[in-house]
Design a protein around this motif. Sequence first.
Motif, PDB file in Angstrom:
ATOM      1  N   THR A  20       0.853  -1.184   0.000  1.00  0.00           N
ATOM      2  CA  THR A  20       0.000   0.000   0.000  1.00  0.00           C
ATOM      3  C   THR A  20       0.890   1.236   0.000  1.00  0.00           C
ATOM      4  O   THR A  20       1.849   1.300   0.773  1.00  0.00           O
ATOM      5  CB  THR A  20      -0.854   0.033   1.291  1.00  0.00           C
ATOM      6  OG1 THR A  20      -1.567  -1.201   1.386  1.00  0.00           O
ATOM      7  CG2 THR A  20      -1.836   1.175   1.289  1.00  0.00           C
TER       8      THR A  20
ATOM      9  N   ARG B 172      -6.102   2.755   0.616  1.00  0.00           N
ATOM     10  CA  ARG B 172      -7.501   2.333   0.615  1.00  0.00           C
ATOM     11  C   ARG B 172      -7.678   1.243   1.660  1.00  0.00           C
ATOM     12  O   ARG B 172      -7.553   0.051   1.358  1.00  0.00           O
ATOM     13  CB  ARG B 172      -7.893   1.819  -0.761  1.00  0.00           C
ATOM     14  CG  ARG B 172      -7.933   2.940  -1.813  1.00  0.00           C
ATOM     15  CD  ARG B 172      -8.290   2.395  -3.168  1.00  0.00           C
ATOM     16  NE  ARG B 172      -9.483   1.562  -3.114  1.00  0.00           N
ATOM     17  CZ  ARG B 172      -9.838   0.720  -4.076  1.00  0.00           C
ATOM     18  NH1 ARG B 172      -9.104   0.593  -5.154  1.00  0.00           N
ATOM     19  NH2 ARG B 172     -10.937   0.004  -3.966  1.00  0.00           N
TER      20      ARG B 172
ATOM     21  N   LEU C  85      -9.655  -1.855   0.883  1.00  0.00           N
ATOM     22  CA  LEU C  85      -8.993  -2.839   0.021  1.00  0.00           C
ATOM     23  C   LEU C  85      -7.976  -3.647   0.832  1.00  0.00           C
ATOM     24  O   LEU C  85      -7.855  -4.860   0.671  1.00  0.00           O
ATOM     25  CB  LEU C  85      -8.322  -2.143  -1.171  1.00  0.00           C
ATOM     26  CG  LEU C  85      -7.608  -3.063  -2.167  1.00  0.00           C
ATOM     27  CD1 LEU C  85      -8.566  -4.056  -2.825  1.00  0.00           C
ATOM     28  CD2 LEU C  85      -6.895  -2.252  -3.250  1.00  0.00           C
TER      29      LEU C  85
ATOM     30  N   ARG D   9      -9.828  -6.189   2.810  1.00  0.00           N
ATOM     31  CA  ARG D   9     -10.283  -7.293   1.975  1.00  0.00           C
ATOM     32  C   ARG D   9      -9.137  -8.245   1.653  1.00  0.00           C
ATOM     33  O   ARG D   9      -9.326  -9.464   1.622  1.00  0.00           O
ATOM     34  CB  ARG D   9     -10.921  -6.757   0.688  1.00  0.00           C
ATOM     35  CG  ARG D   9     -12.125  -5.876   0.964  1.00  0.00           C
ATOM     36  CD  ARG D   9     -12.685  -5.293  -0.299  1.00  0.00           C
ATOM     37  NE  ARG D   9     -13.368  -6.306  -1.073  1.00  0.00           N
ATOM     38  CZ  ARG D   9     -14.652  -6.603  -0.919  1.00  0.00           C
ATOM     39  NH1 ARG D   9     -15.392  -5.962  -0.047  1.00  0.00           N
ATOM     40  NH2 ARG D   9     -15.194  -7.552  -1.635  1.00  0.00           N
ATOM     41  N   CYS D  10      -7.968  -7.709   1.418  1.00  0.00           N
ATOM     42  CA  CYS D  10      -6.800  -8.571   1.183  1.00  0.00           C
ATOM     43  C   CYS D  10      -6.481  -9.389   2.439  1.00  0.00           C
ATOM     44  O   CYS D  10      -6.139 -10.571   2.350  1.00  0.00           O
ATOM     45  CB  CYS D  10      -5.585  -7.739   0.786  1.00  0.00           C
ATOM     46  SG  CYS D  10      -5.754  -6.939  -0.826  1.00  0.00           S
TER      47      CYS D  10
ATOM     48  N   HIS E 182      -2.691  -2.439  -5.216  1.00  0.00           N
ATOM     49  CA  HIS E 182      -3.366  -1.629  -6.216  1.00  0.00           C
ATOM     50  C   HIS E 182      -2.308  -1.088  -7.180  1.00  0.00           C
ATOM     51  O   HIS E 182      -1.165  -0.859  -6.788  1.00  0.00           O
ATOM     52  CB  HIS E 182      -4.088  -0.479  -5.498  1.00  0.00           C
ATOM     53  CG  HIS E 182      -4.978   0.308  -6.369  1.00  0.00           C
ATOM     54  ND1 HIS E 182      -4.543   1.400  -7.072  1.00  0.00           N
ATOM     55  CD2 HIS E 182      -6.283   0.150  -6.656  1.00  0.00           C
ATOM     56  CE1 HIS E 182      -5.554   1.879  -7.763  1.00  0.00           C
ATOM     57  NE2 HIS E 182      -6.619   1.151  -7.524  1.00  0.00           N
TER      58      HIS E 182
ATOM     59  N   ARG F 240      -7.687  -3.995  -8.488  1.00  0.00           N
ATOM     60  CA  ARG F 240      -8.550  -2.860  -8.210  1.00  0.00           C
ATOM     61  C   ARG F 240      -9.550  -3.240  -7.135  1.00  0.00           C
ATOM     62  O   ARG F 240     -10.030  -2.424  -6.380  1.00  0.00           O
ATOM     63  CB  ARG F 240      -9.284  -2.458  -9.485  1.00  0.00           C
ATOM     64  CG  ARG F 240      -8.799  -1.151 -10.027  1.00  0.00           C
ATOM     65  CD  ARG F 240      -9.435  -0.789 -11.345  1.00  0.00           C
ATOM     66  NE  ARG F 240      -8.404  -0.388 -12.279  1.00  0.00           N
ATOM     67  CZ  ARG F 240      -7.889  -1.163 -13.211  1.00  0.00           C
ATOM     68  NH1 ARG F 240      -8.328  -2.387 -13.367  1.00  0.00           N
ATOM     69  NH2 ARG F 240      -6.948  -0.721 -14.001  1.00  0.00           N
ATOM     70  N   SER F 241      -9.873  -4.490  -7.116  1.00  0.00           N
ATOM     71  CA  SER F 241     -10.854  -4.979  -6.154  1.00  0.00           C
ATOM     72  C   SER F 241     -10.438  -6.382  -5.745  1.00  0.00           C
ATOM     73  O   SER F 241      -9.560  -6.977  -6.353  1.00  0.00           O
ATOM     74  CB  SER F 241     -12.230  -5.014  -6.803  1.00  0.00           C
ATOM     75  OG  SER F 241     -12.210  -5.944  -7.869  1.00  0.00           O
TER      76      SER F 241
ATOM     77  N   THR G 219     -16.331  -6.259   5.611  1.00  0.00           N
ATOM     78  CA  THR G 219     -15.921  -5.876   4.256  1.00  0.00           C
ATOM     79  C   THR G 219     -16.554  -6.810   3.232  1.00  0.00           C
ATOM     80  O   THR G 219     -16.615  -6.488   2.061  1.00  0.00           O
ATOM     81  CB  THR G 219     -14.388  -5.918   4.044  1.00  0.00           C
ATOM     82  OG1 THR G 219     -13.944  -7.254   4.239  1.00  0.00           O
ATOM     83  CG2 THR G 219     -13.678  -4.978   4.967  1.00  0.00           C
TER      84      THR G 219
ATOM     85  N   GLU H 209     -17.475  -2.502  -2.730  1.00  0.00           N
ATOM     86  CA  GLU H 209     -16.034  -2.388  -2.578  1.00  0.00           C
ATOM     87  C   GLU H 209     -15.442  -1.004  -2.625  1.00  0.00           C
ATOM     88  O   GLU H 209     -14.492  -0.717  -1.918  1.00  0.00           O
ATOM     89  CB  GLU H 209     -15.366  -3.220  -3.653  1.00  0.00           C
ATOM     90  CG  GLU H 209     -15.112  -4.600  -3.149  1.00  0.00           C
ATOM     91  CD  GLU H 209     -14.310  -5.357  -4.144  1.00  0.00           C
ATOM     92  OE1 GLU H 209     -13.164  -4.937  -4.348  1.00  0.00           O
ATOM     93  OE2 GLU H 209     -14.817  -6.318  -4.700  1.00  0.00           O
ATOM     94  N   ASP H 210     -15.954  -0.194  -3.488  1.00  0.00           N
ATOM     95  CA  ASP H 210     -15.264   1.075  -3.672  1.00  0.00           C
ATOM     96  C   ASP H 210     -15.920   2.183  -2.882  1.00  0.00           C
ATOM     97  O   ASP H 210     -16.923   2.742  -3.292  1.00  0.00           O
ATOM     98  CB  ASP H 210     -15.222   1.433  -5.159  1.00  0.00           C
ATOM     99  CG  ASP H 210     -14.392   0.418  -5.917  1.00  0.00           C
ATOM    100  OD1 ASP H 210     -13.171   0.387  -5.688  1.00  0.00           O
ATOM    101  OD2 ASP H 210     -14.968  -0.363  -6.679  1.00  0.00           O
TER     102      ASP H 210
END
Length: 336
Positions: A127, A135, A138, A141-142, A210, A267-268, A329, A334-335
């Motif tokens: 990141t 983000r 994100l 989520r990872c 990302h 991106r997601s 999450t 997502e965004d």
Amino acid sequence: MRRYGKHTDEDDIRSRPNRKGNRPRTHIRPKHEDAAEGMVLTVDRGRLTCLVGDRTVMAMKARELGRKAAVVGDRVAIVGDLSGRKDTLARIVRIAERTSVLRRTADDDDPYERVVVANADQLAVVTALADPEPRPRLIDRCLVAAYDGGLSPLLVLTKSDLAPPDKLLELYGDLDIPYVVTSRAELESGEAADRVREHLDGRVTAFVGHSGVGKTTLVNALVPEERRRTTGHVNAVTGRGRHTTTSALALPLSGADGWVIDTPGVRSFGLAHVDPSRVIHAFPDLEPGTEGCPRACSHDEPDCALDAWVAEGNADPARLYSLRRLLATRERPEDD
Ligand SMILES: Nc1nc2c(ncn2[C@@H]2O[C@H](COP(=O)(O)OP(=O)(O)OP(=O)(O)O)[C@@H](O)[C@H]2O)c(=O)[nH]1
Ligand SMILES: [Zn+2]
């Protein structure tokens, strides 16, 4: 390297009903006991680049594997021409049981999970502290994907020359995730790579991030010079330009023992496949508190036993809060 369970795939074949009533095919199918062991380095349109001993061998999946796909990091049994010479094509006849799986779905409504990387020990979530802005959703989520798939997470925060890491680190403090902060000057001096490398020694680490966070710059600093990737450059392993491949790519770590698995910029990170009970394994301090949960508890619902258990003083409420934030999450778009 791990040994292969010799009979895994043969067992599948034997138990298959013999619908046409003709001769069972198992009797004529070779067992491939002489197969060599290899590791999948990258996949491109059905062609798998595998490392067999010290040779790079192109292979395809044998028909007998059916729909089971081999992915980067898979340990495979491979037969045929293993010379590694140009225009040869070997066959992958078995895929060993995976120790971990990094999965994602294209988006949250997509029922099809894709295994991105197999057998990685660790997931490095790269990141940037600025440019692009971090983000946290994100990242979360990872982390969920890592916990779900049995990988231990590592946070790599780049571009600390542009913004300080404090706020972000505070957000992840209660999760006890190891982290490394790097800057441009540290990249140039080699110090960034050295500090990241300390976390990679002896392990297989998949890198996700990302686009634009500096993942390629970092991965390049960690692998031998001839393996470095640049935009538009032809890749030394696949012989193809970088942008033509959507697969992950396994690269040997330089200066230490281990593998770096570079994945295409994300991106997601769809999480439709995630099972909360697998995620909670990553929270051993909370797991005993789930004993009183209803069956198939999402651990993020009113009947979840964790609230009362934590309120009784059995674990740190901040940890439950962090777990809930991660689990949530899965439900939000997502965004944001
Ligand atoms: N200021 C600053 N810039 C950096 C740092 N690390 C990388 N960059 C720059 O950030 C830009 C993006 O870096 P890349 O390594 O290409 O990023 P990536 O994550 O691989 O992105 P994609 O190539 O789009 O997947 C480049 O211009 C790098 O020079 C850093 O620590 N500080
Ligand atoms: Zn619960």
